[in-house]
Structures are given as C-alpha cells and as structure tokens.
Design a protein around this motif. Structure first.
Motif, PDB file in Angstrom:
ATOM      1  N   LYS A 124     -28.757  34.473   6.939  1.00 46.50           N
ATOM      2  CA  LYS A 124     -27.785  33.505   7.233  1.00 46.50           C
ATOM      3  C   LYS A 124     -28.202  32.209   7.509  1.00 46.50           C
ATOM      4  N   LEU A 125     -29.297  31.713   7.265  1.00 49.80           N
ATOM      5  CA  LEU A 125     -29.536  30.320   7.611  1.00 49.80           C
ATOM      6  C   LEU A 125     -29.533  29.698   6.299  1.00 49.80           C
ATOM      7  N   LYS A 126     -29.706  28.207   6.423  1.00 51.13           N
ATOM      8  CA  LYS A 126     -29.492  27.592   4.997  1.00 51.13           C
ATOM      9  C   LYS A 126     -30.721  27.795   4.090  1.00 51.13           C
ATOM     10  N   GLU A 127     -31.650  28.088   4.518  1.00 49.39           N
ATOM     11  CA  GLU A 127     -32.715  28.504   3.820  1.00 49.39           C
ATOM     12  C   GLU A 127     -32.875  29.959   4.134  1.00 49.39           C
ATOM     13  N   ALA A 128     -32.439  31.131   3.283  1.00 50.96           N
ATOM     14  CA  ALA A 128     -32.305  32.500   3.732  1.00 50.96           C
ATOM     15  C   ALA A 128     -33.795  33.046   4.116  1.00 50.96           C
ATOM     16  N   GLN A 129     -34.715  32.617   3.761  1.00 47.23           N
ATOM     17  CA  GLN A 129     -36.074  33.137   4.082  1.00 47.23           C
ATOM     18  C   GLN A 129     -36.497  32.508   5.541  1.00 47.23           C
ATOM     19  N   ALA A 130     -35.941  31.392   6.032  1.00 48.37           N
ATOM     20  CA  ALA A 130     -36.170  30.949   7.245  1.00 48.37           C
ATOM     21  C   ALA A 130     -36.186  31.994   8.363  1.00 48.37           C
ATOM     22  N   ARG A 131     -37.192  31.546   9.383  1.00 48.82           N
ATOM     23  CA  ARG A 131     -37.079  32.378  10.651  1.00 48.82           C
ATOM     24  C   ARG A 131     -37.684  31.673  11.678  1.00 48.82           C
ATOM     25  N   CYS A 132     -37.284  31.724  12.914  1.00 43.24           N
ATOM     26  CA  CYS A 132     -37.823  31.272  13.970  1.00 43.24           C
ATOM     27  C   CYS A 132     -39.137  31.434  14.497  1.00 43.24           C
ATOM     28  N   GLN A 179     -15.341  29.763  12.895  1.00 46.93           N
ATOM     29  CA  GLN A 179     -16.101  29.885  11.699  1.00 46.93           C
ATOM     30  C   GLN A 179     -16.776  30.913  11.276  1.00 46.93           C
ATOM     31  N   GLY A 180     -17.614  31.640  12.234  1.00 46.47           N
ATOM     32  CA  GLY A 180     -18.467  32.802  12.059  1.00 46.47           C
ATOM     33  C   GLY A 180     -19.632  32.605  11.212  1.00 46.47           C
ATOM     34  N   VAL A 181     -20.084  31.065  11.357  1.00 47.88           N
ATOM     35  CA  VAL A 181     -21.411  30.933  10.691  1.00 47.88           C
ATOM     36  C   VAL A 181     -22.551  31.087  11.818  1.00 47.88           C
ATOM     37  N   ILE A 182     -22.339  31.347  13.042  1.00 44.38           N
ATOM     38  CA  ILE A 182     -23.354  31.527  13.965  1.00 44.38           C
ATOM     39  C   ILE A 182     -23.067  32.938  14.868  1.00 44.38           C
ATOM     40  N   PRO A 183     -24.055  33.567  15.160  1.00 41.99           N
ATOM     41  CA  PRO A 183     -23.898  34.902  15.932  1.00 41.99           C
ATOM     42  C   PRO A 183     -22.454  34.753  17.067  1.00 41.99           C
ATOM     43  N   PRO A 184     -21.740  35.661  17.220  1.00 39.83           N
ATOM     44  CA  PRO A 184     -21.589  36.784  16.569  1.00 39.83           C
ATOM     45  C   PRO A 184     -20.823  36.816  15.163  1.00 39.83           C
ATOM     46  N   GLY A 185     -20.586  35.622  14.688  1.00 35.83           N
ATOM     47  CA  GLY A 185     -20.362  35.744  13.137  1.00 35.83           C
ATOM     48  C   GLY A 185     -18.697  36.297  12.967  1.00 35.83           C
ATOM     49  N   VAL A 186     -17.780  35.930  14.069  1.00 42.66           N
ATOM     50  CA  VAL A 186     -16.495  36.410  14.065  1.00 42.66           C
ATOM     51  C   VAL A 186     -15.688  35.230  13.463  1.00 42.66           C
ATOM     52  N   ASN A 187     -14.722  35.577  12.797  1.00 42.08           N
ATOM     53  CA  ASN A 187     -13.599  34.561  12.295  1.00 42.08           C
ATOM     54  C   ASN A 187     -12.214  34.991  12.701  1.00 42.08           C
ATOM     55  N   ASN A 188     -12.063  34.705  13.814  1.00 37.27           N
ATOM     56  CA  ASN A 188     -10.693  35.366  14.507  1.00 37.27           C
ATOM     57  C   ASN A 188     -10.085  34.546  15.692  1.00 37.27           C
ATOM     58  N   GLY A 189      -9.025  33.596  15.392  1.00 36.65           N
ATOM     59  CA  GLY A 189      -8.427  32.900  16.284  1.00 36.65           C
ATOM     60  C   GLY A 189      -8.299  33.453  17.593  1.00 36.65           C
ATOM     61  N   LYS A 190      -7.603  34.700  17.486  1.00 32.08           N
ATOM     62  CA  LYS A 190      -7.107  35.407  18.876  1.00 32.08           C
ATOM     63  C   LYS A 190      -8.576  35.774  19.695  1.00 32.08           C
ATOM     64  N   LEU A 191      -9.451  36.256  18.828  1.00 31.63           N
ATOM     65  CA  LEU A 191     -10.651  36.747  19.595  1.00 31.63           C
ATOM     66  C   LEU A 191     -11.373  35.475  20.224  1.00 31.63           C
ATOM     67  N   ALA A 192     -11.196  34.207  19.350  1.00 29.36           N
ATOM     68  CA  ALA A 192     -11.967  33.091  19.630  1.00 29.36           C
ATOM     69  C   ALA A 192     -11.406  32.659  21.162  1.00 29.36           C
ATOM     70  N   GLY A 193      -9.807  32.775  21.029  1.00 27.11           N
ATOM     71  CA  GLY A 193      -9.463  32.399  22.492  1.00 27.11           C
ATOM     72  C   GLY A 193      -9.744  33.208  23.956  1.00 27.11           C
ATOM     73  N   LEU A 194      -9.890  34.557  23.324  1.00 30.82           N
ATOM     74  CA  LEU A 194     -10.086  35.513  24.662  1.00 30.82           C
ATOM     75  C   LEU A 194     -11.747  35.047  24.846  1.00 30.82           C
ATOM     76  N   ALA A 195     -12.383  34.842  23.871  1.00 29.34           N
ATOM     77  CA  ALA A 195     -14.004  34.544  24.115  1.00 29.34           C
ATOM     78  C   ALA A 195     -14.111  33.327  24.966  1.00 29.34           C
ATOM     79  N   ILE A 196     -13.411  32.213  24.432  1.00 30.75           N
ATOM     80  CA  ILE A 196     -13.761  30.953  25.265  1.00 30.75           C
ATOM     81  C   ILE A 196     -13.177  31.098  26.917  1.00 30.75           C
ATOM     82  N   ALA A 197     -11.901  31.900  27.022  1.00 31.03           N
ATOM     83  CA  ALA A 197     -11.664  31.995  28.411  1.00 31.03           C
ATOM     84  C   ALA A 197     -12.597  32.726  29.081  1.00 31.03           C
ATOM     85  N   ASN A 198     -13.159  33.796  28.439  1.00 24.86           N
ATOM     86  CA  ASN A 198     -14.106  34.543  29.225  1.00 24.86           C
ATOM     87  C   ASN A 198     -15.324  33.737  29.576  1.00 24.86           C
TER      88      ASN A 198
END
Ligand code: IFM
Length: 431
Positions: free
Chosen positions: A38-46, A171-190
């Motif tokens: 999922k990184l810009k370069e698919a082979q890259a690793r930390c 946007q779901g571009v970093i973990p956990p990779g969710v793309n859902n406004g409702k869950l985003a609202g619950l998550a930021i509140a938590n």
C-alpha cells in the motif's frame, strides 16, 4: 524586527522522532499495510527503520551535540502490548531505561503515546469506532504512565489525530484503511475520549503532569481569493481541521461540520483536558471548490517562488506565524512539537529554520506563550506512504550503512541553542 530577536533562556530547543519511523523491527498495522503493497512504492518497507532501538545511546549523544535539551520519542504500543492483554516487560523496561538516560543527560523526555501506529490486534478487536477501544487505550496508558513516572515528561497522548481520522477512516489510505464517514465520526470522538481516559491514568500515577496532543495545522488559503466558495471552504477547513479537536479537549464538545460531507457532534467525559497546545506546522494548502464530492481540491502552490520543498510542500513561514497567533485563543502554553523540511540536499534547512524561527519569535513578542521548539526530525527516517524518499533529518542517515552525518543545519541549530540569538545563516555552498 529580526535584529532584536532572541530566544529567552528558558525557551527549550529540542528534536522529535517517532518509534515506528526510526526504531526498526516492529510488527504492527503499518508493517501489515506495507506487506499489502500500500505504499507509494509497493516494494518499500520500514524494516529495520534507522536502527534507533539499538542505537539509542548514539542518537541521544547526537541530540546533545546540537544543544537540544528536549527529545521527543514515542512509545510503540505494538512493542509494549504485542498481544491483547500481554504486556512485554523487556519493552517496557527498554523504554524506561531510555527515559532515564535522557534525564541523566539533562534532556527532558517528550513522550508520545500514540503516533499513528497500532498493534496488529487493535483494529480487529477494539477499533477506534467501537467503545471497547477506550478500555484498551486506558490499559496501555496506565503502563505508559508507569514508564514515565517521576521523570517530569511533557506528554503527548496523540500525534495528529485529524490526520489519522482523515487518512485512516475517511480516505482509507493509511491503516485501518476505512472509507466511511459514519465510522470516521465515531472514531474521532473516541480518540478524543481516549485522550481524556489516558489523562486520568497519567494524572493518577504522576500526580501532576503537562499533557497535550500534537495538532497538525495547515495554513489554509482560498485557491481563488475572490471566489466565495473557495473562501467558505477555507474558513470551514481551518475550523474543522486545525481547531475542532483542540476545542473539544478544552470544552468537552466535539463539533465537526462540513456541509454535505460531515456532521459530527459528540460529548466528552470532561473538559479542560490539556495543559499545552502542541503544534506541528509544515506548510500552507490552497483550497478550491469543485462541484462534485468531496467538493474540495487541495494543492500546494509555490506562491512566493521559493521552490516547493522536495516532498512538494510550499515553503511558507508566514503561515507558521499566523497559526501561532491563532492558537493563542486557547490561552495555554504552546509547544512546537514538529516543524521541519524535507531537504534531500541539505542546503535549504538552515534558511528554513531561520525563517520559521523568525515567525515564531515574532509571535512570541505578540503574546503567544511559546515554551519550546522541537525540530522534526533528529534523523532522516521512514516517511510513511512516501517510504524512504524524504529527508527531514538534522542528521543525514545513509540508509544502507545507517551511518549518521550532520547536515549543515546541525551547526546552525547548535549555534542558536547556545547563543540564544536569531541570526541569518551564512550562505551555503551547494553540498
Ligand atoms: O513524519 C511525519 C510525522 O510522523 C508526523 N508529522 C508530519 C511528519 C512529516 O510528514
């Protein structure tokens, strides 16, 4: 004005890092994300990072060498609690020893509990959008409090919560990779509630502590200055992105509203939840209204022809001053918990420091209660989706040999930390 600018004796110069970006050999949600390509370069690793876990003593000396008296590190939850409920005593002791070494070296620990990463079990078992996340974070925070006990740290519970929410839940571009406004609202509140919960645990153990978060702030501007919708977007983005989370921690009420996109209303179990405002400032973003979802086009423009930085961001020190004056509204001490430049050659960093420090000291003269500045980052490190391209380090790291070498900014930083004067850097020959 610049001639008379000085850093008061009590003003703290420091440097910042995070665990996953530097330590190496950590198994967490990001390492899984990388393996999924999922990184810009698919082979890259930390992978081994920059081996900071093993080279801590050397890196602490480098910190001292630039005249820093504060060092921001993060505790890696995945190291401390690799399986839910199983805490790793060796990791806990490893972190405690690091903080003790900082104290012995006359360096104040600045400790982040959560810097984007999670143990691999977290999103499966107690994700941010489920109430169970609060107990999980409480238990972890209690252990962190033990690690920090009696060491007078500056505590940052969460690094850039809005970045986590936008990138991870909308946007779901970093973990956990969710793309859902409702869950985003619950998550930021938590996440806001988790800050309060962690705060309770830290205060219970430490008695008294300076606790805050690191807020990523962007100096927003309308792409077309004359366009009412670009201007309205700018205003809304600034309130929602820069201020809503801090407002929530101060007032106990989280309110995020972007017409047609988000309407989040949540209450926290308490208010007055921070002792300081942590500011992470890098750049300005221009916003343009577009007539289809998500209605916002976001760009970095080189308005003053200073040259975008290598990562592609505008070099806009004026925005730093502007943001500092904006956070004055909280009436709290302000720490710059990150500021820095991706400079892959090394010749721009002293000038970047100078222009940003000038803005900072002018803001101080205008009444912002600035306590310290932590440069991002001590070392070149792993830059998330961008992988190993960017170089934010005061010290250059050879990613093959892991050798650390000072960039020209080290000398400039050291001189300012010792002389306490803001002086323009001498012109640098190309390296
Ligand atoms: O490297 C990051 C850091 O982890 C969080 N703030 C911004 C930095 C540069 O992108």
């Amino acid at each position: 004005m610049a001639e008379s600018l000085i850093f008061p004796p009590e003003f703290v110069f420091g440097v910042a890092t995070s665990a996953y970006q530097t330590e190496g050999d950590i198994e967490n949600d990001w390492s899984e994300w990388e393996r999924a390509g999922k990184l810009k370069e698919a082979q890259a690793r930390c992978g081994r990072g920059v081996d900071h876990w093993k080279r801590f003593d050397e890196d602490l000396s480098l910190t001292r060498d630039v005249g820093a008296t504060a060092f921001r590190i993060s505790l890696e939850w995945a190291r401390i609690e690799p399986e839910r409920g199983r805490f790793d005593e060796a990791a806990i002791d490893g972190y405690r020893q690091r903080l003790l070494k900082m104290k012995a070296a006359g360096i104040r620990p600045v400790v982040t509990l959560h810097h984007f990463t999670h143990p691999t079990w977290f999103h499966r078992e107690t994700p941010w959008h489920e109430p169970a996340c609060l107990d999980a974070f409480r238990r972890y925070a209690k252990v962190c409090a033990g690690i920090m006990d009696k060491l007078d740290p500056l505590v940052i519970t969460f690094n850039e919560p809005m970045v986590l929410m936008l990138g991870g839940y909308l946007q779901g571009v970093i973990p956990p990779g969710v793309n859902n406004g409702k869950l985003a609202g619950l998550a930021i509140a938590n996440i806001a509630r988790a800050h309060m919960v962690a705060r309770e645990e830290i205060l219970a153990r430490l008695g008294k502590a300076e606790i805050g978060i690191s807020q990523n702030v962007l100096a927003f501007a309308p792409d077309r200055w004359w366009h009412p919708l670009d201007r309205a977007l700018t205003h809304l983005a600034s309130q929602n992105y820069n201020h809503a989370f801090l407002d929530a921690l101060c007032t106990g009420k989280l309110r995020i509203g972007m017409p047609g996109l988000a309407a989040i209303k949540a209450d926290l179990p308490g208010r007055d939840g921070i002792e300081f405002v942590g500011v992470n400032y890098y750049t300005r973003a221009h916003l343009r209204f577009v007539p289809k979802k998500p209605y916002i086009e976001f760009k970095y423009r080189d308005v003053h022809k200073r040259g975008l930085t290598h990562i592609g961001w505008e070099d806009y020190p004026e925005g730093f001053g502007q943001m500092l004056l904006e956070v004055k509204r909280y009436g709290l001490p302000v720490w710059i918990t990150e500021n820095g430049i991706d400079d892959r050659v090394g010749d721009r960093r002293p000038g970047y420091l100078y222009s940003h420090w000038k803005q900072m000291l002018e803001a101080k003269q205008r009444g912002v209660d600035l306590r310290g500045y932590l440069y991002w980052s001590l070392l070149d490190n792993f830059e998330w989706l961008e992988g190993w391209g960017p170089r934010f380090g005061l010290y250059h790291v050879d990613f093959k040999t892991l050798e650390r070498k000072p960039t020209p900014a080290c000398e400039y930083f050291r001189r300012a930390a010792h002389s306490r004067k803001l002086e323009a850097p001498v012109a640098l020959a190309t390296l």
